[in-house]
Each structure stands twice: as C-alpha cells, then as structure tokens.
Design a protein around this motif. Structure first.
Motif, short mmCIF file in Angstrom:
data_model
loop_
_atom_site.label_atom_id
_atom_site.label_comp_id
_atom_site.label_asym_id
_atom_site.label_seq_id
_atom_site.Cartn_x
_atom_site.Cartn_y
_atom_site.Cartn_z
N LYS A 113 0.85 -1.18 0.00
CA LYS A 113 0.00 0.00 0.00
C LYS A 113 0.89 1.24 0.00
CE LYS A 113 -4.10 1.64 2.39
NZ LYS A 113 -4.99 1.38 3.52
N THR A 114 0.59 2.19 -0.88
CA THR A 114 1.39 3.40 -1.03
C THR A 114 0.53 4.63 -0.77
OG1 THR A 114 2.69 2.27 -2.72
CG2 THR A 114 2.90 4.64 -2.62
N CYS A 115 1.07 5.59 -0.03
CA CYS A 115 0.36 6.84 0.27
C CYS A 115 0.25 7.66 -1.01
CB CYS A 115 1.13 7.63 1.33
SG CYS A 115 0.41 9.24 1.69
N PRO A 116 -0.96 8.08 -1.37
CA PRO A 116 -1.13 8.87 -2.60
C PRO A 116 -0.57 10.29 -2.48
CG PRO A 116 -3.23 8.65 -1.46
CD PRO A 116 -2.24 7.80 -0.72
N GLU A 117 -0.37 10.78 -1.24
CA GLU A 117 0.14 12.13 -1.03
C GLU A 117 1.65 12.21 -1.24
OE1 GLU A 117 -1.69 14.97 -0.27
OE2 GLU A 117 -3.46 13.73 -0.60
N CYS A 118 2.40 11.33 -0.55
CA CYS A 118 3.87 11.42 -0.57
C CYS A 118 4.55 10.25 -1.26
CB CYS A 118 4.40 11.57 0.85
SG CYS A 118 4.20 10.08 1.87
N GLY A 119 3.81 9.17 -1.52
CA GLY A 119 4.39 8.01 -2.21
C GLY A 119 5.09 7.02 -1.29
N GLU A 120 5.06 7.26 0.01
CA GLU A 120 5.71 6.36 0.97
C GLU A 120 4.93 5.05 1.07
OE1 GLU A 120 6.33 6.22 5.75
OE2 GLU A 120 6.71 8.14 4.74
N GLN A 121 5.66 3.94 1.15
CA GLN A 121 5.00 2.65 1.33
C GLN A 121 4.57 2.55 2.78
OE1 GLN A 121 7.49 -0.50 -0.07
NE2 GLN A 121 6.82 -0.18 -2.15
N MET A 122 3.34 2.06 2.98
CA MET A 122 2.73 2.04 4.31
C MET A 122 2.62 0.62 4.83
SD MET A 122 -0.27 4.80 3.35
CE MET A 122 -1.48 3.90 4.20
N GLU A 123 2.59 0.51 6.15
CA GLU A 123 2.35 -0.76 6.82
C GLU A 123 0.85 -1.03 6.77
OE1 GLU A 123 3.50 -4.18 8.71
OE2 GLU A 123 4.87 -2.58 8.12
N GLU A 124 0.46 -2.19 6.28
CA GLU A 124 -0.96 -2.53 6.21
C GLU A 124 -1.52 -2.74 7.61
OE1 GLU A 124 -3.29 -2.80 3.92
OE2 GLU A 124 -2.08 -2.52 2.16
N GLN A 125 -2.72 -2.22 7.85
CA GLN A 125 -3.41 -2.42 9.11
C GLN A 125 -4.84 -2.81 8.79
OE1 GLN A 125 -2.95 1.25 11.23
NE2 GLN A 125 -0.87 0.78 11.83
N ALA A 126 -5.23 -3.98 9.24
CA ALA A 126 -6.55 -4.51 8.91
C ALA A 126 -7.68 -3.61 9.39
CB ALA A 126 -6.70 -5.91 9.49
N GLU A 127 -7.48 -2.92 10.51
CA GLU A 127 -8.56 -2.10 11.06
C GLU A 127 -8.56 -0.68 10.53
OE1 GLU A 127 -4.95 -1.68 13.55
OE2 GLU A 127 -6.03 -3.41 12.84
N SER A 128 -7.65 -0.35 9.62
CA SER A 128 -7.53 1.02 9.12
C SER A 128 -8.00 1.12 7.67
CB SER A 128 -6.08 1.48 9.22
OG SER A 128 -5.94 2.76 8.64
N TYR A 129 -8.83 2.13 7.40
CA TYR A 129 -9.30 2.37 6.04
C TYR A 129 -8.70 3.64 5.46
CZ TYR A 129 -12.65 -1.30 6.95
OH TYR A 129 -13.22 -2.49 7.26
N PHE A 130 -7.75 4.26 6.18
CA PHE A 130 -7.11 5.48 5.69
C PHE A 130 -6.25 5.16 4.48
CE2 PHE A 130 -7.57 6.73 10.25
CZ PHE A 130 -8.45 7.77 10.03
#
Length: 45
Positions: free
Chosen positions: A16-33
């Motif tokens: 999963k990649t942040c659309p704002e800065c392009g940083e790869q994110m840690e997946e979190q099952a309870e997060s929809y951000f």
C-alpha cells in the motif's frame, strides 16, 4: 482452469502506497485510511 492458492494471492499483492507522498505504508486490517500517518498529521494542522 486452475485456482490460485489464496495465500499466494495475498503474498503477491503490491504494498500500500500513500497517494500524497508516495511512501510505502504498513498494512493495518482495522484502518481504512489511504494516507500515511505523516500526511494525516499534516492535514490535522
């Protein structure tokens, strides 16, 4: 027609990649951000 093993399917998904800065994110099952924590913090300021 052969079915793909579900475990193999999830292992091959792109990170999963942040659309704002392009940083790869840690997946979190309870997060929809879609944004990373740093970008979310900037929006809150």
């Amino acid at each position: 027609m052969s079915l793909k093993n579900p475990i193999d399917f999830y292992r091959t998904l792109p990170r999963k990649t942040c659309p704002e800065c392009g940083e790869q994110m840690e997946e979190q099952a309870e997060s929809y951000f879609m944004e990373c924590e740093r970008c979310l913090a900037k929006k809150g300021e």
